[in-house]
Structure formats: C-alpha cells, structure tokens
Write a protein that holds these residues in place. Sequence first.
Motif, PDB file in Angstrom:
ATOM      1  N   PHE A  92      -9.148  16.023  15.460  1.00 50.05           N
ATOM      2  CA  PHE A  92      -9.134  16.861  16.664  1.00 50.05           C
ATOM      3  C   PHE A  92      -8.801  16.009  17.879  1.00 50.05           C
ATOM      4  CE2 PHE A  92     -11.223  18.478  20.488  1.00 50.05           C
ATOM      5  CZ  PHE A  92     -10.679  19.755  20.549  1.00 50.05           C
ATOM      6  N   ALA A  93      -7.951  16.566  18.765  1.00 51.12           N
ATOM      7  CA  ALA A  93      -7.615  15.869  20.003  1.00 51.12           C
ATOM      8  C   ALA A  93      -6.924  16.822  20.966  1.00 51.12           C
ATOM      9  CB  ALA A  93      -6.704  14.672  19.733  1.00 51.12           C
ATOM     10  N   ASN A  94      -7.055  16.525  22.252  1.00 47.26           N
ATOM     11  CA  ASN A  94      -6.280  17.165  23.320  1.00 47.26           C
ATOM     12  C   ASN A  94      -5.438  16.100  23.996  1.00 47.26           C
ATOM     13  OD1 ASN A  94      -9.207  18.906  23.821  1.00 47.26           O
ATOM     14  ND2 ASN A  94      -7.329  20.049  23.552  1.00 47.26           N
ATOM     15  N   ILE A  95      -4.217  16.471  24.397  1.00 44.51           N
ATOM     16  CA  ILE A  95      -3.372  15.518  25.120  1.00 44.51           C
ATOM     17  C   ILE A  95      -2.379  16.282  25.970  1.00 44.51           C
ATOM     18  CG2 ILE A  95      -1.531  15.258  23.380  1.00 44.51           C
ATOM     19  CD1 ILE A  95      -1.805  12.146  23.959  1.00 44.51           C
ATOM     20  N   HIS A  96      -1.948  15.663  27.053  1.00 44.18           N
ATOM     21  CA  HIS A  96      -0.937  16.289  27.912  1.00 44.18           C
ATOM     22  C   HIS A  96      -0.222  15.204  28.715  1.00 44.18           C
ATOM     23  CE1 HIS A  96      -4.150  15.783  30.931  1.00 44.18           C
ATOM     24  NE2 HIS A  96      -3.198  15.891  31.837  1.00 44.18           N
ATOM     25  N   ARG A  97       0.836  15.616  29.405  1.00 45.03           N
ATOM     26  CA  ARG A  97       1.573  14.698  30.277  1.00 45.03           C
ATOM     27  C   ARG A  97       0.985  14.812  31.679  1.00 45.03           C
ATOM     28  NH1 ARG A  97       5.196  16.485  26.435  1.00 45.03           N
ATOM     29  NH2 ARG A  97       6.313  14.780  25.383  1.00 45.03           N
ATOM     30  N   ALA A  98       0.444  13.716  32.155  1.00 47.75           N
ATOM     31  CA  ALA A  98      -0.302  13.739  33.408  1.00 47.75           C
ATOM     32  C   ALA A  98       0.591  14.064  34.602  1.00 47.75           C
ATOM     33  CB  ALA A  98      -0.986  12.397  33.633  1.00 47.75           C
ATOM     34  N   ALA A  99       0.139  15.038  35.388  1.00 44.88           N
ATOM     35  CA  ALA A  99       0.751  15.373  36.681  1.00 44.88           C
ATOM     36  C   ALA A  99      -0.372  15.928  37.555  1.00 44.88           C
ATOM     37  CB  ALA A  99       1.878  16.378  36.511  1.00 44.88           C
ATOM     38  N   PHE A 100      -1.412  15.123  37.713  1.00 37.00           N
ATOM     39  CA  PHE A 100      -2.591  15.570  38.440  1.00 37.00           C
ATOM     40  C   PHE A 100      -2.284  15.709  39.931  1.00 37.00           C
ATOM     41  CE2 PHE A 100      -4.434  13.756  34.611  1.00 37.00           C
ATOM     42  CZ  PHE A 100      -5.433  14.665  34.297  1.00 37.00           C
ATOM     43  N   GLN A 101      -2.946  16.676  40.551  1.00 35.53           N
ATOM     44  CA  GLN A 101      -2.818  16.897  41.984  1.00 35.53           C
ATOM     45  C   GLN A 101      -4.153  16.608  42.660  1.00 35.53           C
ATOM     46  OE1 GLN A 101      -0.494  20.620  42.936  1.00 35.53           O
ATOM     47  NE2 GLN A 101      -0.692  20.912  40.716  1.00 35.53           N
ATOM     48  N   TYR A 102      -4.089  15.826  43.722  1.00 41.10           N
ATOM     49  CA  TYR A 102      -5.309  15.480  44.452  1.00 41.10           C
ATOM     50  C   TYR A 102      -5.985  16.736  44.968  1.00 41.10           C
ATOM     51  CZ  TYR A 102      -8.317  13.703  48.164  1.00 41.10           C
ATOM     52  OH  TYR A 102      -9.394  13.436  48.974  1.00 41.10           O
ATOM     53  N   GLN A 103      -7.301  16.794  44.785  1.00 44.33           N
ATOM     54  CA  GLN A 103      -8.055  17.961  45.221  1.00 44.33           C
ATOM     55  C   GLN A 103      -9.001  17.631  46.363  1.00 44.33           C
ATOM     56  OE1 GLN A 103     -10.040  20.012  42.019  1.00 44.33           O
ATOM     57  NE2 GLN A 103      -9.840  21.961  43.078  1.00 44.33           N
ATOM     58  N   CYS A 104      -9.802  16.595  46.190  1.00 43.28           N
ATOM     59  CA  CYS A 104     -10.760  16.262  47.234  1.00 43.28           C
ATOM     60  C   CYS A 104     -11.470  14.964  46.877  1.00 43.28           C
ATOM     61  CB  CYS A 104     -11.800  17.382  47.389  1.00 43.28           C
ATOM     62  SG  CYS A 104     -12.903  17.475  45.976  1.00 43.28           S
ATOM     63  N   GLU A 105     -12.412  14.583  47.714  1.00 41.81           N
ATOM     64  CA  GLU A 105     -13.335  13.495  47.412  1.00 41.81           C
ATOM     65  C   GLU A 105     -14.749  14.040  47.484  1.00 41.81           C
ATOM     66  OE1 GLU A 105     -12.727  10.110  49.860  1.00 41.81           O
ATOM     67  OE2 GLU A 105     -10.645   9.812  49.226  1.00 41.81           O
ATOM     68  N   ARG A 106     -15.637  13.418  46.709  1.00 45.98           N
ATOM     69  CA  ARG A 106     -17.036  13.826  46.713  1.00 45.98           C
ATOM     70  C   ARG A 106     -17.924  12.588  46.631  1.00 45.98           C
ATOM     71  NH1 ARG A 106     -19.155  18.224  48.500  1.00 45.98           N
ATOM     72  NH2 ARG A 106     -20.888  18.050  47.044  1.00 45.98           N
ATOM     73  N   ARG A 107     -19.151  12.735  47.070  1.00 40.96           N
ATOM     74  CA  ARG A 107     -20.131  11.660  46.936  1.00 40.96           C
ATOM     75  C   ARG A 107     -21.504  12.252  46.646  1.00 40.96           C
ATOM     76  NH1 ARG A 107     -21.057   8.306  52.270  1.00 40.96           N
ATOM     77  NH2 ARG A 107     -18.782   8.142  52.175  1.00 40.96           N
ATOM     78  N   ASP A 108     -22.308  11.454  45.930  1.00 42.21           N
ATOM     79  CA  ASP A 108     -23.701  11.803  45.648  1.00 42.21           C
ATOM     80  C   ASP A 108     -23.842  13.206  45.068  1.00 42.21           C
ATOM     81  OD1 ASP A 108     -24.503   9.307  46.645  1.00 42.21           O
ATOM     82  OD2 ASP A 108     -24.561  10.080  48.694  1.00 42.21           O
ATOM     83  N   ILE A 109     -23.235  13.411  43.906  1.00 43.53           N
ATOM     84  CA  ILE A 109     -23.271  14.729  43.274  1.00 43.53           C
ATOM     85  C   ILE A 109     -23.427  14.560  41.768  1.00 43.53           C
ATOM     86  CG2 ILE A 109     -20.736  14.865  43.118  1.00 43.53           C
ATOM     87  CD1 ILE A 109     -21.034  17.900  43.637  1.00 43.53           C
ATOM     88  N   GLY A 110     -24.292  15.376  41.177  1.00 46.64           N
ATOM     89  CA  GLY A 110     -24.512  15.335  39.744  1.00 46.64           C
ATOM     90  C   GLY A 110     -23.423  16.043  38.979  1.00 46.64           C
ATOM     91  N   LEU A 111     -23.369  15.790  37.694  1.00 48.00           N
ATOM     92  CA  LEU A 111     -22.288  16.306  36.852  1.00 48.00           C
ATOM     93  C   LEU A 111     -22.235  17.830  36.840  1.00 48.00           C
ATOM     94  CD1 LEU A 111     -20.027  15.633  34.806  1.00 48.00           C
ATOM     95  CD2 LEU A 111     -21.762  15.755  33.007  1.00 48.00           C
TER      96      LEU A 111
END
Length: 254
Positions: free
Chosen positions: A88-107
């Motif tokens: 089992f695996a997932n894969i793709h061609r990366a083309a990520f788009q910046y969304q934001c920054e965060r700090r001090d936050i749980g999963l």
Amino acid sequence: MSELKGKAIEPIHEHKANVLYQHGTLALLVPGLLEGTTTMGELLTHGDTGIGTGEGLDGEIIVLDGHAWKVGRTGVVEAVPDDLTLPFANIHRAAFQYQCERRDIGLEELNRRIVEANGRANTFFSVIVRGTFSFIKTRAVIKQQAPYPTLEEVADRQAIFLGHDVRGTMLGYFSPVMFHGAAVAGFHEHFLADDHSIGGHVLDAVLERGEILSQVFDTLVTHLPVDNPDYRNHDFSRDNIAEAITNAEGDTAK
C-alpha cells in the motif's frame, strides 16, 4: 503569525499534479494481505512525494523530493531501495501551494483548521507542514512474517518514538469519509526530521512554528494487485473493514 483563512487552493493540472496515485487499499490490509505487490522503483514513476509501508508492514515510508525513506522498529531512518516491495502507498507529483503559517498548535486542531480553510471535506488533498515541532509522537509497526496476521492483530505490535524540539516535515493525505476503506477517512500523516533523528506514522504532535502548504487532487488513480491470487480470491464481505482501519490507524499506545 497569519491564520488559516481559507485561501483558495485549486487543483493544478500541469505535470498531472492534480492526480493522486494509490497502490492497493487500506481495506486489503485488514485481513492480512500484506504481500508486497509493487516496487518502490515503480511507485516513483508516478510521483515524487508520498507515504506507504513495506511488505509485511515493514516500516513507515515517506517520500520527499523523489527520495524514499523508511523508519522501522529500531527508529533508524534508512534509504529505501528501488526493489523494496509495498502492499500500500500513496504518491503524487508535488505542486504544493503556500497556505499560511501557524505556531503553538496541536495536531487535532491544526488538521481541523486545515480542512476548514480548504473547504475540502469531500476532496482528496495533501498537506505538508514544515517547521519546528515542540513535541512529536510517531510509530512504526513491527514487520510481520507470512502467514500474515490481520491488521487489528498487529495494531499493538509497534515501536513508539517521541521527539521534542524537532525540526522536520510532516506529510499527510486527507481522504473524504465516503472513501473510508480505500483509505482512512481524514488525515494519514508521516513525519521525517531534518536530521533523520525521528520519523514514522504520526500519532500526535504540537507544532511550535511552521508553514502549511496544501495540494488538492481532482483525480484518484487506484492501482489494484489483480495478479495476486490472495487478493483476487479474498471475500472482503467477511471483514469489518471500517472499524479495523479506524482502530489500527489510531494511537493504541495511549
């Protein structure tokens, strides 16, 4: 620090970056169909970014920038050879788009906000979080030998790793509820420290500070191991697929 405010993230069709390629399904792992049915070399022809596991649930695999890494029971991060087989695996061609920054936050809160921001509860997408994690908890399932046990039977056969003040990359895939079984509904996330000191399947985390990038898919390609007789002949109607996946993907070490 900016908030997650719902910046529109749309599929990018250049270089097939809108396609999520998946080999196998999580459902086939439920009854213990853990034989490797594709190779890492073959998988890398479909993308440069992804997650998976080796034959017999041999470690937690993360692919970043075309390089595949595996974390096994010892916690050591090692390069994955092209001939390693995977069920089992997932894969793709990366083309990520910046969304934001965060700090001090749980999963849990971070993931909830990412879904809200994308407005994509019924869409497959990938997310990368790069930064410093004040806490990270990961696991690697211990490799099993044939005849293979069921997924639930191996859920507690795992090594747990804890990290503090670790800089690294968390890569995840979000799957809609309607696809639970093909994948796990919600997020499936793996981690790799920049210094390779820790990695694996993410159970919990606190992001001290980092950037979040997303990539949306409008096409899912699922490759099935139809030449494998165990898969071809198995009666999945006997398996409690949804419950088994939910139990196995969660934190059994709490």
